[in-house]
Design a protein around this motif. Sequence first.
Motif, PDB file in Angstrom:
ATOM      1  N   GLU A  61       0.586  -1.275   0.278  1.00 34.70           N
ATOM      2  CA  GLU A  61       0.142   0.453   0.082  1.00 34.70           C
ATOM      3  C   GLU A  61       1.112   1.287  -0.705  1.00 34.70           C
ATOM      4  O   GLU A  61       0.406   2.216  -0.474  1.00 34.70           O
ATOM      5  N   VAL A  62       1.357   1.157   1.061  1.00 35.42           N
ATOM      6  CA  VAL A  62       2.522   2.301   0.721  1.00 35.42           C
ATOM      7  C   VAL A  62       3.540   2.604  -0.712  1.00 35.42           C
ATOM      8  O   VAL A  62       4.084   3.487  -0.799  1.00 35.42           O
ATOM      9  N   LYS A  63       3.599   1.148  -0.781  1.00 32.87           N
ATOM     10  CA  LYS A  63       3.949   2.089  -2.634  1.00 32.87           C
ATOM     11  C   LYS A  63       3.532   1.601  -4.017  1.00 32.87           C
ATOM     12  O   LYS A  63       3.263   1.552  -5.020  1.00 32.87           O
ATOM     13  N   GLY A  64       2.370   2.522  -3.577  1.00 31.33           N
ATOM     14  CA  GLY A  64       1.816   2.442  -4.670  1.00 31.33           C
ATOM     15  C   GLY A  64      -0.214   1.273  -4.649  1.00 31.33           C
ATOM     16  O   GLY A  64      -0.539   2.656  -5.560  1.00 31.33           O
ATOM     17  N   GLU A  65      -0.299   0.811  -4.353  1.00 36.08           N
ATOM     18  CA  GLU A  65      -1.739   0.071  -4.371  1.00 36.08           C
ATOM     19  C   GLU A  65      -2.639   0.968  -3.392  1.00 36.08           C
ATOM     20  O   GLU A  65      -3.762   0.929  -3.425  1.00 36.08           O
ATOM     21  N   SER A  66      -2.179   1.919  -2.200  1.00 39.60           N
ATOM     22  CA  SER A  66      -3.223   2.558  -1.961  1.00 39.60           C
ATOM     23  C   SER A  66      -2.312   4.355  -1.949  1.00 39.60           C
ATOM     24  O   SER A  66      -1.573   4.492  -2.060  1.00 39.60           O
ATOM     25  N   ARG A  67      -3.589   4.743  -1.602  1.00 44.26           N
ATOM     26  CA  ARG A  67      -3.432   6.075  -2.605  1.00 44.26           C
ATOM     27  C   ARG A  67      -2.719   7.216  -0.580  1.00 44.26           C
ATOM     28  O   ARG A  67      -2.401   8.122  -0.660  1.00 44.26           O
ATOM     29  N   GLU A  68      -3.259   6.855  -0.004  1.00 45.19           N
ATOM     30  CA  GLU A  68      -3.227   7.360   1.707  1.00 45.19           C
ATOM     31  C   GLU A  68      -2.019   6.582   2.334  1.00 45.19           C
ATOM     32  O   GLU A  68      -2.762   5.486   3.447  1.00 45.19           O
ATOM     33  N   PRO A  69      -0.936   6.625   2.028  1.00 45.38           N
ATOM     34  CA  PRO A  69       0.739   5.953   2.806  1.00 45.38           C
ATOM     35  C   PRO A  69       0.435   5.888   4.167  1.00 45.38           C
ATOM     36  O   PRO A  69       0.464   4.407   5.150  1.00 45.38           O
ATOM     37  N   GLN A  70       0.275   6.785   4.513  1.00 47.45           N
ATOM     38  CA  GLN A  70       0.100   7.839   5.616  1.00 47.45           C
ATOM     39  C   GLN A  70      -1.470   5.868   6.820  1.00 47.45           C
ATOM     40  O   GLN A  70      -1.083   5.462   7.513  1.00 47.45           O
ATOM     41  N   PHE A  71      -2.343   6.317   5.739  1.00 52.58           N
ATOM     42  CA  PHE A  71      -3.322   5.232   6.808  1.00 52.58           C
ATOM     43  C   PHE A  71      -3.146   4.446   6.531  1.00 52.58           C
ATOM     44  O   PHE A  71      -3.861   3.023   7.459  1.00 52.58           O
TER      45      PHE A  71
END
Lengths: 338, 381
Positions: free
Chosen positions: A312-322
């Motif tokens: 997720e932090v590498k692009g799967e999600s738009r909100e890495p912090q979340f």
Amino acid sequence: MPPSRRKPAGLNPLDLDAIPLAPVVLVKGSEGYFVDAVTDHLLALAKQRDPEVEVTRIDAAAYQPHQLDVITSPSLFEERRHVVVDGVDAASDAFITDGLAYLEQLDSEVGEVSMVLRHTKGVRGKKLLDAIAAAGLPVVQCDPLKRDTEKVDFVSARFRAAGRRASADAVRGLVEALGSDLRELAAGVQQLIDDTTGAITPDVVQRYHGGRVEATGFRVADTAIAGDGAAAVTLLRHALSTGSDPVPLVAALAMKLRTLAKVAATRGRGGASAADLGLAPWQIDRARRELSGWTPEGLAAAITAVADADAEVKGESREPQFAVERAVLRVAGARAGR
Amino acid sequence: MTSLWDAVVGQDEVVATLAAAAARPESMTHAWLITGPPGSGRSVAARAFAAALQAPDDPEGTSHEARTAFNGTHSDVTVHVTERLIITIDEARTLVQTAYRTPGQGRWRVIIIEDADRIAERTSNVLLKAIEEPPPRTVWLLCAPSPMDMLPTIRSRCRQINLRVPEPQAVADLLVRRDGVEPALALECARAAQSHIGVAGRLARNPGARAYRQRVLAIPSRIRGVGDAVLAAGELVEEATEQSKVATAERDAEERVELMRNLGVTEGEKLPPSLRSQLRQLEDDQKRRARRALLDTIDRALVDLLSYYRDVLVVQVGSDVSLINTAVEERIREMAADSTPEQSLRRMQAIGRTRARFDEYGTVAPLLAIESLFIALRPQG
């Protein structure tokens, strides 16, 4: 070569009084605060010896051949000179050549010239550094303080030197708030010494540095693995707002969990040793302690959550912090939910 | 009789189409999109086609023209092979420039792009014009796993040729004919590689690769719990790193020496600061290549694992399709008895998801991804 006066290699920058003025002092190491402190201390000594001392600062990276000869050549009136050479870690070849030649003809006593060489990183000019140590000249080793206990000692010593009493909790609080940068820590200590009176209590520290916690990825990971979700998220928010990137935070979580899983795998069998796992003994001891409260299922859920967060932090999600925050909560929950 | 099309295995219709195009000008097109599953011989088909174009009077492919065209050393044949994750816009521009040159000695200027699916969208646009209307004697041959990998605008400008998965027997025959491999071993390798010609060849020629595959296939029965999963993941990634390093280290060193020589720096001399950026760029390129080599190695292991669970599922549902991993049939039957088809499907899905992640987000941490995958593979209710 001068007659060598053997000195123990590597003086401690914490003990400034033991560092003497010498024809050449090498100040070496990556902790900039110590390097500066030692440089200032030596300059003060030079001024003490002769208030009229002429101070020259040169940059070894931009050094031109024979500059050293010009600066250090004997003068008619025997004026004293103090030379501070910066950036020896990026010295020009000319400086290394001239420096070696200078060492050759050096007296062991402090003559007209005292010199400080500042070498803050890498191994550039190793020949020169070795020659200085071999000649028995003082070498001050300025390594960063890595462990919190070292930092606590540093702060306590500072307060003691200023004749102030500080409670252990206060010292720990200060290290927690400012510990990531020694310069800041030293300035914080100085501020408390200058601005407050009486004993330094946790309340005083709280007043000056309250609510500020410097969190690293590993502290976040440690707290999450201890099962304390609320505290871990608080630390995580601190870490993110003081500029930590989500990616290394996830990596820290993954590394901790990996160690736990490896140690857990060998615990049942008692076969594999620390060396087999590629871990240090203290890591294993620590992992054993942290493992209490973890079930295999919990570990599985935690590692899966962290792997999801990694993608997720590498692009799967738009909100890495979340994504990291959710992973931290899931990890903490995986321990609690046994 | 040998023919230059021999290397294109089990693709009779495609060979007929391409051979006809090379022989008769009226069935020729200026841009071709050759698609097919990995290892079906896309690039070999493209090269053979290039050879046929350059040497139309030489069906056996023994002439100088045909051989150099096939090997990609013909001066009018440009073969673009990328070792990075994407084809950069600069590379694409260079290709476009090449495309507008008249063929020097051959009949056609042929430009082959292997892995055309690695062209990013913006880069595709650079190629559009050149592919739509190239000079009369220029031919573009793009190779990609599927037509869907290309932008519609590129797809619509190309004539599509679709390769199918060749029969294992056809691949085995090629191995026997070309490399002199034992027929039995050749068939086993062709099956294990699922007809991927390149992989089958590597397995047949390289005992180390076969051993590695065996170790990968042993993983499923080794994973009994979370701890095993993490340990096995560590070993797999470490071994993959080792393998990819062996594959790239030698070339890295050679390239470095070559660069130093080009820069006029003698061995052991210090590199002047003004030239350091060039060395750094080379090192960055090498790092990227190493990363891709690592991901490719891991992906191959994942495909092997996928084939293993596929076999398990085949046994579980009682299908009469032949197994891929005949060598470990016993373990496959054991696992089939121990688990349910739902589990096998879930496991295959987990593998697919991990592969997709590697594919899409090239920067995911390999070790962590494999750990979580192996955890998903562990026996669970």
